[in-house]
Design a protein around this motif. Structure first.
Motif, mmCIF file in Angstrom:
data_model
loop_
_atom_site.group_PDB
_atom_site.id
_atom_site.type_symbol
_atom_site.label_atom_id
_atom_site.label_comp_id
_atom_site.label_asym_id
_atom_site.label_seq_id
_atom_site.Cartn_x
_atom_site.Cartn_y
_atom_site.Cartn_z
ATOM 1 N N GLY A 115 0.800 -1.212 0.000
ATOM 2 C CA GLY A 115 0.000 0.000 0.000
ATOM 3 C C GLY A 115 0.832 1.260 0.000
ATOM 4 N N TYR A 116 2.077 1.115 0.419
ATOM 5 C CA TYR A 116 2.946 2.297 0.463
ATOM 6 C C TYR A 116 3.335 2.775 -0.932
ATOM 7 C CZ TYR A 116 3.536 2.285 5.535
ATOM 8 O OH TYR A 116 3.331 2.369 6.864
ATOM 9 N N ARG A 117 3.222 1.914 -1.925
ATOM 10 C CA ARG A 117 3.546 2.335 -3.278
ATOM 11 C C ARG A 117 2.657 3.497 -3.719
ATOM 12 N NH1 ARG A 117 5.149 -0.050 -8.271
ATOM 13 N NH2 ARG A 117 5.436 -2.067 -7.297
ATOM 14 N N SER A 118 1.344 3.278 -3.551
ATOM 15 C CA SER A 118 0.430 4.330 -3.995
ATOM 16 C C SER A 118 0.590 5.584 -3.140
ATOM 17 C CB SER A 118 -1.020 3.821 -3.924
ATOM 18 O OG SER A 118 -1.300 3.360 -2.622
ATOM 19 N N PRO A 143 -3.649 11.050 4.896
ATOM 20 C CA PRO A 143 -3.650 11.056 6.361
ATOM 21 C C PRO A 143 -2.569 10.163 6.964
ATOM 22 C CG PRO A 143 -5.581 9.913 5.478
ATOM 23 C CD PRO A 143 -4.933 10.619 4.321
ATOM 24 N N ARG A 144 -2.051 9.191 6.175
ATOM 25 C CA ARG A 144 -1.051 8.265 6.735
ATOM 26 C C ARG A 144 0.241 8.994 7.124
ATOM 27 N NH1 ARG A 144 -1.400 3.384 2.497
ATOM 28 N NH2 ARG A 144 -2.236 5.034 1.194
ATOM 29 N N TRP A 145 0.470 10.178 6.505
ATOM 30 C CA TRP A 145 1.680 10.943 6.854
ATOM 31 C C TRP A 145 1.578 11.499 8.272
ATOM 32 C CZ3 TRP A 145 5.718 9.909 4.346
ATOM 33 C CH2 TRP A 145 5.685 9.585 2.981
ATOM 34 N N GLY A 146 0.382 11.480 8.820
ATOM 35 C CA GLY A 146 0.221 11.932 10.190
ATOM 36 C C GLY A 146 0.375 10.806 11.206
ATOM 37 N N GLU A 147 0.697 9.601 10.712
ATOM 38 C CA GLU A 147 0.914 8.485 11.643
ATOM 39 C C GLU A 147 2.409 8.132 11.674
ATOM 40 O OE1 GLU A 147 -1.560 5.460 9.960
ATOM 41 O OE2 GLU A 147 -3.328 6.784 10.016
ATOM 42 N N THR A 148 2.818 7.427 12.758
ATOM 43 C CA THR A 148 4.261 7.140 12.902
ATOM 44 C C THR A 148 4.711 5.984 12.022
ATOM 45 O OG1 THR A 148 3.660 5.859 14.839
ATOM 46 C CG2 THR A 148 4.664 8.027 15.219
ATOM 47 N N ALA A 149 3.787 5.088 11.640
ATOM 48 C CA ALA A 149 4.175 3.839 10.965
ATOM 49 C C ALA A 149 5.058 4.090 9.747
ATOM 50 C CB ALA A 149 2.924 3.063 10.563
ATOM 51 N N ILE A 150 4.604 4.992 8.860
ATOM 52 C CA ILE A 150 5.365 5.235 7.631
ATOM 53 C C ILE A 150 6.743 5.782 7.948
ATOM 54 C CG2 ILE A 150 4.195 7.484 7.400
ATOM 55 C CD1 ILE A 150 5.474 5.432 4.453
ATOM 56 N N TRP A 151 6.799 6.615 8.979
ATOM 57 C CA TRP A 151 8.095 7.203 9.351
ATOM 58 C C TRP A 151 9.039 6.163 9.941
ATOM 59 C CZ3 TRP A 151 9.457 11.523 7.308
ATOM 60 C CH2 TRP A 151 8.468 12.405 6.853
ATOM 61 N N VAL A 152 8.452 5.242 10.704
ATOM 62 C CA VAL A 152 9.294 4.158 11.237
ATOM 63 C C VAL A 152 9.877 3.349 10.084
ATOM 64 C CG1 VAL A 152 9.243 1.992 12.549
ATOM 65 C CG2 VAL A 152 8.094 4.033 13.436
ATOM 66 N N SER A 153 9.027 3.091 9.072
ATOM 67 C CA SER A 153 9.505 2.336 7.912
ATOM 68 C C SER A 153 10.618 3.100 7.206
ATOM 69 C CB SER A 153 8.362 2.084 6.934
ATOM 70 O OG SER A 153 7.381 1.287 7.557
ATOM 71 N N LEU A 154 10.405 4.405 7.018
ATOM 72 C CA LEU A 154 11.423 5.219 6.353
ATOM 73 C C LEU A 154 12.722 5.225 7.155
ATOM 74 C CD1 LEU A 154 9.367 8.277 5.077
ATOM 75 C CD2 LEU A 154 10.745 6.707 3.689
#
Lengths: 410, 378
Positions: A115-118, A143-154
């Motif tokens: 899902g991170y691709r899109s 809205p996902r940019w407001g959660e920590t998950a994506i940042w942890v992945s990055l």
């Protein structure tokens, strides 16, 4: 006297006897194998090292998002990152979008969480138009940019070396609380590894059971050995693909085997011999049989018939002679043959792919699948590393066994 | 066990009197056309050292292998202790075999090798240990029990093989050219060792060799094989002194072969005219009469030179062609009686014999020492 003198003067003597060869004489042997060595290094060692590296390599990702990597260096993943990180990512995405390389980032992130691709692609498309403050702009884009998950992945992907492919290869993953098992519905590779092992062991056993009597016959009847050896070697001269294709023709439900059995009235329904485990075992056993027969033959030929006769004349039954004299003496041949067959079988790909079903695919198939279908070279490499590791362990075990058994003088 | 005393006594006497092994009309062919062994009849007496002697391909090893059970006779029967054994598998015959190349199990220690026949007989650990120790003492290999065969010399390996064949106390032991791989000195030493061991243990031994000196040294009796048949079965002395045919005379020891024609024959003596004239008196062996071709067999050491010659019935002038000094004896080749290859052996006693190449001598021999054998059809 002489031996004593030699012992006493041992140190001096060996020094005196060590003749210095001229450099050219010492280089000679090395030069003879130099072309082969170069070929092996270029064609074998370097690619293997490349695969090893690729299974943990993360440079690509880091070059695409240089500013983000730097900005996330102090990020601990507890909360959302500071505005500076958003700004860095914004600039990186704009650059990547312009360089048309944002897909690399998107694909890599998508391997971590579907899902991170899109997410990346759509954000990158909007990045040009974004204005500070970027935190709000990003959150507005998704809205996902407001959660920590994506940042942890990055943050995880900003490290130069990442273990996640290696972990996935053994059904593990990184999480906030360290390494854990992946969800059971996503865990496949340990099963595949076990299946690979199981098939290889079965093939190895079949080769031994079928090959040992043949090897014995060849070793015991020198008059037939040439003809029989030719038959054993015949499959070597045929391409693997052709042989496997031949088995397809033989084993399919309308194939020769089934037709013959039906004609003979031995079966009422065609047997399922293809696209299942039976087909894989039959075809692989046939192809790998010579690798078992030849070492067995060599070790059996080294056992003089007198040893068997001596055992029998001393009152042992043929079975006792087999277990106490013959088997121990041909054990090196058995282990060598079993090792060869195991090593080759563990890496089998074409045969199971052609005659096996979905539940019969071996580890190599998933290496190929990830490398050529999914284009996930990291995982393909990680699986290859896993296979290499298993083989190395197996080889170590073999060496250990050989050392325990000790060299048996013929 | 419950049979009456007199029956048991009878059985015992019968088994003492009867041979341990009896070959009865045994034939063997590997390919169905050529007989390797042609109708062998042979008895092996209890406690004797019997040697099967012959050139390679004479069928002696085949006979041994049939007795051991590794080959089946094509025809005939072999009796062991009065019982036919053709259908008895080799592991149930209880015969100890020593093979040509020792056939020690390379993966076992010396002790394990020797213990093998006992452990397959399911003897207890203690009993096995005692027997193994005794057997290794017997062949003077004390302290070698934990070695592997590869760590032993050829002679030591041979001793292990002998110990292994004797340790289960078989009545009969077979040896197939067991000393062939050893050097001359060791071979001669082992010959005596094996012979003394056999006498001490009292085991019946059938021994195969192609070395006539070995056979003479060791055997109680020797069966000389040639072309699948026993040419003569006799004690060493008899074989040497009274060979029954030209093959035996030639195979056992050295002999001068002088072809000739019988002039007259009378009982055990005959007169033979040699090819080139001289007439010789000789022992008549076998049925031959005037006009028959014979071979005169004459041992080199039975020809005496010079003064001695005067006492003998057969006496001829000769010329020394070659002198070979061999330490304990002189080997002299002379030309005489129409031949140039007459060999005589003269013991090296004190005093110069004054023989020189080219000097003329008289050589002579007693008529008992020359045997007129029927001409070999070969």
């Amino acid at each position: 006297m002489t031996s004593q003198a030699a012992i006493l003067g041992g140190a001096d003597l060996s020094g005196a006897l060590r003749v210095r060869k001229p450099l050219r004489a010492r280089l000679g042997p090395a030069l003879l194998v130099a072309p082969l060595l170069a070929f092996l290094v270029v064609g074998y060692v370097l690619p293997i090292l490349g695969v090893l590296w690729r299974s943990v390599d993360n440079t690509e990702f880091r070059t695409e998002l240089p500013r983000t990597v730097k900005a996330l260096a102090s990020f601990d993943g507890g909360d959302l990152p500071p505005e500076s990180a958003y700004e860095a990512l914004h600039q990186d995405l704009v650059d990547a979008q312009n360089a048309r390389s944002v897909g690399i980032v998107a694909r890599r992130l998508n391997l971590v969480t579907t899902g991170y691709r899109s997410l990346i692609l759509s954000t990158a498309a909007k990045a040009q138009a974004m204005r500070p403050p970027y935190r709000e702009a990003f959150a507005a884009a998704d809205p996902r940019w407001g959660e920590t998950a994506i940042w942890v992945s990055l943050r995880r992907l900003s490290r130069p070396v990442v273990p996640d492919f290696l972990l996935v290869a053994i059904d593990l993953e990184e999480s906030e609380n360290g390494i854990r098992h992946v969800d059971p519905d996503r865990a496949i590779y340990l099963d595949v590894l076990w299946r690979t092992f199981e098939i290889s062991l079965l093939v190895c056993g079949l080769c031994l059971v079928l090959g040992a009597p043949l090897a014995f016959l060849i070793a015991a009847k020198p008059r037939w050995s040439n003809v029989l050896l030719t038959f054993v070697l015949l499959p070597f001269w045929m391409s693997l693909l052709a042989r496997t294709a031949a088995w397809v023709a033989l084993l399919q439900s309308q194939g020769l085997v089934n037709k013959a059995l039906l004609e003979l009235g031995l079966i009422a329904q065609p047997l399922a011999l293809m696209f299942n485990r039976a087909g894989v075992l039959i075809a692989m056993t046939h192809i790998l049989l010579p690798y078992m027969v030849l070492p067995l033959y060599a070790s059996m030929r080294a056992v003089p018939i007198e040893l068997v006769r001596a055992g029998i004349s001393l009152g042992a039954s043929p079975l006792t002679v087999l277990s106490r004299v013959y088997l121990p003496l041909i054990l090196p041949g058995i282990t060598a043959g079993a090792m060869l067959v195991m090593i080759l079988a563990l890496g089998y790909y074409i045969t199971p792919a052609l005659v096996g079903g979905t539940q019969d695919q071996m580890l190599s198939y998933f290496v190929a699948f990830n490398a050529s279908q999914v284009l996930n070279w990291g995982l393909a490499s990680a699986l290859a590393v896993l296979l290499l590791l298993v083989l190395a362990l197996l080889f170590a075990l073999y060496r250990l066994l050989a050392r325990v058994a000790g060299p048996v003088p013929a | 066990m419950n049979s009456p005393l007199h029956v048991r006594e009878f059985e015992k006497r019968r088994s003492e009197a009867s041979p341990l092994v009896r070959f009865m009309g045994v034939q063997k062919s590997y390919d169905g056309t050529v007989l390797v062994v042609k109708g062998l009849d042979l008895d092996v007496t209890r406690g004797e050292f019997l040697t099967l002697l012959g050139p390679s391909g004479s069928g002696k090893t085949t006979c041994l292998m049939m007795l051991a059970g590794f080959e089946l006779p094509t025809a005939g029967e072999i009796l062991l202790d009065g019982r036919p054994i053709s259908r008895l598998p080799p592991n149930r015959r209880g015969i100890g075999v020593v093979f040509q190349n020792y056939a020690l199990f390379p993966h076992m220690t010396v002790a394990e090798n020797v213990a093998f026949p006992l452990s397959v007989r399911r003897m207890s650990r203690d009993v096995i240990a005692t027997h193994v120790r005794r057997a290794l003492d017997m062949v003077q290999l004390k302290g070698f029990d934990q070695r592997k065969p590869a760590q032993l010399s050829g002679g030591q390996q041979q001793r292990v093989a002998v110990a292994r064949a004797l340790v289960f106390e078989p009545e009969l032991v077979l040896m197939d050219e067991p000393l062939g791989a050893l050097d001359k000195q060791l071979r001669e030493q082992m010959q005596l060792e094996i012979k003394h061991l056999q006498q001490r243990v009292g085991v019946t031994l059938v021994y195969v060799t192609h070395d006539q000196a070995e056979a003479l040294t060791m055997s109680d009796r020797i069966a000389v094989f040639d072309r699948g048949e026993v040419q003569q079965l006799a004690t060493p002395t008899e074989l040497y002194e009274a060979p029954r045919n030209a093959f035996v005379a030639g195979f056992i020891g050295e002999n001068n072969r002088l072809p000739g024609t019988v002039i007259s024959a009378d009982g055990e003596w005959c007169t033979v005219k040699l090819e080139d004239g001289p007439v010789v008196e000789a022992v008549r062996v076998g049925e031959h009469g005037p006009g028959d071709g014979v071979i005169l067999s004459l041992r080199p050491e039975r020809i005496s030179p010079l003064a001695d010659a005067g006492r003998h019935a057969n006496r001829f002038p000769a010329i020394v062609e070659e002198l070979i000094y061999l330490g304990d004896h002189l080997r002299v080749r002379v030309s005489g009686v129409g031949r140039s290859d007459l060999v005589m052996k003269i013991p090296n006693q004190a005093g110069d014999l004054a023989l020189r190449v080219g000097s003329s001598v008289h050589c002579g021999w007693r008529r008992e020492d020359v045997r007129a054998l029927k001409d070999d059809p070969r």
